[in-house]
Design a protein around this motif. Structure first.
Motif, PDB file in Angstrom:
ATOM      1  N   LEU A  38      -7.561 -23.982 -26.795  1.00  0.00           N
ATOM      2  CA  LEU A  38      -7.824 -25.418 -26.762  1.00  0.00           C
ATOM      3  C   LEU A  38      -9.262 -25.717 -26.348  1.00  0.00           C
ATOM      4  N   GLY A  39      -9.818 -24.808 -25.564  1.00  0.00           N
ATOM      5  CA  GLY A  39     -11.186 -25.012 -25.086  1.00  0.00           C
ATOM      6  C   GLY A  39     -11.261 -25.852 -23.829  1.00  0.00           C
ATOM      7  N   GLN A  40     -10.133 -26.223 -23.243  1.00  0.00           N
ATOM      8  CA  GLN A  40     -10.173 -26.954 -21.984  1.00  0.00           C
ATOM      9  C   GLN A  40      -8.847 -26.877 -21.232  1.00  0.00           C
ATOM     10  N   ILE A  41      -8.911 -27.237 -19.959  1.00  0.00           N
ATOM     11  CA  ILE A  41      -7.719 -27.220 -19.119  1.00  0.00           C
ATOM     12  C   ILE A  41      -7.540 -28.601 -18.515  1.00  0.00           C
ATOM     13  N   ALA A 101     -13.832 -28.891 -12.087  1.00  0.00           N
ATOM     14  CA  ALA A 101     -14.990 -29.778 -12.073  1.00  0.00           C
ATOM     15  C   ALA A 101     -15.582 -29.911 -13.479  1.00  0.00           C
ATOM     16  N   GLU A 102     -15.496 -28.836 -14.269  1.00  0.00           N
ATOM     17  CA  GLU A 102     -16.008 -28.917 -15.641  1.00  0.00           C
ATOM     18  C   GLU A 102     -14.911 -28.401 -16.567  1.00  0.00           C
ATOM     19  N   PRO A 103     -14.006 -29.297 -16.988  1.00  0.00           N
ATOM     20  CA  PRO A 103     -12.819 -28.856 -17.725  1.00  0.00           C
ATOM     21  C   PRO A 103     -13.151 -28.166 -19.046  1.00  0.00           C
ATOM     22  N   GLY A 104     -14.321 -28.435 -19.593  1.00  0.00           N
ATOM     23  CA  GLY A 104     -14.643 -27.826 -20.883  1.00  0.00           C
ATOM     24  C   GLY A 104     -15.421 -26.522 -20.755  1.00  0.00           C
ATOM     25  N   ASN A 105     -15.441 -25.969 -19.560  1.00  0.00           N
ATOM     26  CA  ASN A 105     -16.214 -24.752 -19.309  1.00  0.00           C
ATOM     27  C   ASN A 105     -15.510 -23.543 -19.918  1.00  0.00           C
ATOM     28  N   ARG A 106     -15.877 -23.233 -21.165  1.00  0.00           N
ATOM     29  CA  ARG A 106     -15.183 -22.168 -21.881  1.00  0.00           C
ATOM     30  C   ARG A 106     -15.347 -20.812 -21.227  1.00  0.00           C
TER      31      ARG A 106
END
Lengths: 621, 120
Positions: free
Chosen positions: A77-80, A30-35
């Protein structure tokens, strides 16, 4: 080293990590950038790898290592990406299957299909090289080797502690503890960090990983000197073995050491109490005797409370699977569904939670299949209401139409048209719990699995709970489960019937009232009385039990209870108070009698049976 | 042999209270000081096993005295005495080498727990 004794714990813990991973993946999707979410995933995979490798489950370790590797790249990368989430969820599924293999003492299944599935994100291609890097300690070749390792081996120990609420200057106290631990080994990780602690404020939790040569016992006893610590867990990662487990049938419970300490101190107090009572009895000192007995009562109550604590687990242990379930169901049915969880930290008896796992999944499936149209929210919330726990599954979907439910029930021959007409809307909603009732016009892949609402209701009632359904057309449906905190010890209403006492679980009692004879009317053959502007049928307990029915008195004692979603008034001789009792199963063949919910022994030695009203009435039919 | 303690606090009341608690538990009070400067002098003179050090004091503060003592004897065991609301000063003292702290108002069991912890 014999590792078999760790197997059960491994299964439990690895299962928990996998659940967390699946839930976290859904969250990150839901929040791909959630490190921090990606970091958490990485840590979970890492933990699973370490545990599996230690136990000697090499395929599981290999797969976890592979997932960890992928996650590490995403972390950088910081995202998936969305495809990667699918891939990783597939990996988690496979890990779960491997865990099942291990549980069943089978050989771990092959990873080949998964690793060669081609879907793998390019960033995460495992090579033979990095697979060989799994840090697995070499296995001793013979049992004789097992004890001969270097005596002082550096190992990691994880420490979790929480300060008592009353501790003054908690940050400074944590700093003292952190400094002290630093003298025992190398601090690898601390949460909060020292810098965060130095900023002050109300911090009470401390999670530390320390690398040390000292045994965890020593670290534990060092920390035991701090009475400011309210709860403490010191755990060393387990070492490995390929020894088969002979005790895999046992279930294990993890118990905080602070709780065990309280048991020990309670035991000590009980022993002191015994001597006190012995000497009082010897000297026939009734005053001291009375005091000793009062103390004994307090100690036993305390012990009871603590023992129950051992059985308590957070509701999150059964809701953990829901995020994944909702995601998959929503995808399959092409709906947009958000799951909200509230109050899942509340604790319930583990027996109750185990029995709730399937009903809960069914309710959530139902909400998505029948409740939500295209998009909506499913909320699972739990809260405490006096000594009960309420668990609710609610959706903001279509709701249910009482008129339609009545129609369906009549069409299926479950109720007569006359019954349908007399039925209030609330009662019509409860019709979905009748066996054989299903409003779904087509069997869906998700709901059509043979578990109907009748099974859900039966499961809840078996636990001494109650299921309530309410719905508003176009606004949604709510299934509310009212559950006791514990199954072993329950509160009962004692009822007098023909000179004998029987008991009803208090959760089944809606109200107790005295009804004047002139308030009782008849409707056909049925005696009824008006209760909150509602006519309830009166059913005599004597009649159910085939006892003689005496001439009615001026007032009759009535228990308002609910059977199969319908309120009834149960006529009893009189009420004899409430009691907290320990429910024991009745032995065979008496246990085959329907309507008997168990037995208990009261303080004065009398045996009292606990009635299962629903079972009694069904027997009568 | 009983452990030897030096009490540093500008309030006589607090010194007496600590003296009673500690001597009642079998510790020997070898000296008392009413400010930081006197405290660090007495430390060198008496070489006690433990110093209880108030934080806010005239002449030299408890933290200054702590630093001076540790500069001369890195092994010194100093426990800070603080009031509620002095957490940041306590943490400063801990970072500078104090072993532990006790919070006013003193409660005998808490004081003794801390003392036992640091000098065994």
């Amino acid at each position: 080293m014999d590792m078999s004794k760790y197997k059960a714990l491994f299964l439990t813990e690895a299962g928990e990590h996998l659940q967390k991973m699946a839930a976290q993946l859904v969250k990150v999707e839901a929040e791909p950038g959630n490190r921090s979410g990606i970091d958490a995933l990485f840590r979970e995979a890492h933990s699973i790898k370490g545990m599996a490798a230690s136990m000697g489950y090499l395929r599981m370790a290999e797969l976890a290592h592979h997932l960890e590797d992928s996650l590490d790249q995403f972390r950088q990368l910081g995202q998936i990406s969305a495809e990667a989430i699918d891939y990783l969820l597939g990996g988690v599924d496979l890990l779960e299957l491997l865990l099942e293999d291990i549980d069943a003492d089978r050989e771990e299944r092959s990873l080949e299909d998964f690793l060669n599935s081609g879907q793998r994100p390019p960033a995460a291609r495992p090579s033979a090289e990095n697979l060989s890097q799994i840090p697995v300690p070499t296995l001793p070749d013979s049992p004789a080797d097992s004890g001969s390792g270097p005596a002082a081996e550096e190992k990691k120990i994880e420490i979790r502690l929480k300060l008592d609420e009353k501790v003054a200057s908690p940050a400074a106290r944590l700093l003292v503890i952190l400094h002290r631990l630093a003298t025992l080994g190398k601090l690898l990780h601390s949460e909060p960090s020292q810098d965060q602690i130095l900023r002050g404020g109300v911090v009470r939790h401390l999670n530390i990983v320390i690398e040390t040569q000292r045994p965890e016992k020593e670290i534990q006893s060092c920390l035991k000197q701090y009475s400011e610590i309210a709860s403490l867990e010191v755990a060393a990662p387990v070492a490995r073995s390929n020894v088969q487990d002979a005790t895999s049938g046992d279930t294990t419970v993890r118990v905080g050491t602070d709780l065990l300490d309280r048991f020990i101190s309670l035991t000590g107090e009980l022993i002191t109490n015994r001597y006190m009572l012995q000497s009082a009895a010897g000297e026939k000192d009734w005053g001291a005797m009375k005091e000793g007995l009062g103390r004994l009562a307090r100690l036993v109550k305390d012990l009871h409370h603590q023992v129950l604590q051992v059985r308590m687990m957070p509701i999150a242990t059964v809701t953990g699977r829901l995020p994944r379930l909702v995601r998959d169901l929503a995808r399959k049915s092409d709906k947009e569904v958000r799951l909200e969880l509230e109050g899942t930290g509340l604790e319930l008896d583990r027996a109750i939670l185990e029995a709730l796992a399937d009903p809960l999944i069914h309710l959530v499936r139902n909400a998505i299949d029948h409740g939500i149209d295209r998009q909506g929210v499913v909320t699972v919330r739990a809260w405490r209401q006096r000594d009960q726990v309420m668990l609710q599954v609610a959706d903001d979907g279509k709701g249910m139409d009482p008129a339609q439910l009545r129609q369906t029930a009549v069409k299926k021959g479950l109720i007569s048209p006359a019954q349908a007409e007399a039925m209030r809307d609330y009662d019509a909603l409860q019709l979905v719990c009748l066996p054989g009732f299903s409003t779904a016009t087509q069997v869906t892949d998700t709901s059509g699995r043979g578990v109907g609402m009748d099974v859900v209701k039966a499961a809840v009632e078996k636990l001494g709970g109650v299921l309530h359904i309410d719905a508003a057309l176009g606004r949604g449906t709510r299934f509310t489960l009212k559950l006791p905190l514990s199954v072993a010890i329950i509160k009962v209403l004692l009822i007098q019937v023909e000179g004998k006492q029987v008991a009803l679980p208090i959760t089944r009692v809606l109200q107790t009232i005295e009804v004047a004879r002139n308030q009782i009317q008849t409707s056909g053959k049925q005696r009824v009385f008006s209760h909150h502007e509602e006519l309830l049928p009166l059913i005599s307990l004597r009649k159910i039990l085939n006892l003689a029915i005496p001439k009615p008195a001026e007032f009759v004692s009535v228990v308002v209870t609910e059977v199969l979603g319908r309120k009834i008034g149960l006529v009893v001789d009189s009420f004899a108070g409430q009691a907290e009792v320990f429910v024991q199963k009745v032995a065979s063949p008496v246990d085959r009698l329907r309507g008997l919910g168990g037995g208990t022994i009261l303080g004065d030695g009398r045996i009292v049976f606990i009635l299962d009203i629903q079972g009694l009435l069904e027997r009568r039919r | 042999m009983a452990s030897r303690v030096l009490i540093v606090d500008d309030a006589l009341f607090m010194r007496n209270l600590l003296r009673d608690i500690l001597s009642g538990a079998g510790y020997t009070i070898v000296g008392e000081a009413a400010d930081g400067l006197e405290g660090q002098k007495k430390y060198l003179e008496l070489k006690p096993d433990l110093v209880t050090m108030d934080i806010v004091m005239p002449e030299r503060s408890g933290i200054e005295a702590l630093q001076d003592i540790l500069a001369r004897d890195a092994e010194a065991t100093v426990v800070m005495c603080s009031a509620l609301g002095q957490e940041s000063m306590v943490m400063e003292a801990l970072q500078k080498g104090a072993k532990d702290f006790i919070v006013k108002p003193f409660q005998a069991d808490q004081v003794l727990e801390v003392v036992r912890r640091v000098i065994g």
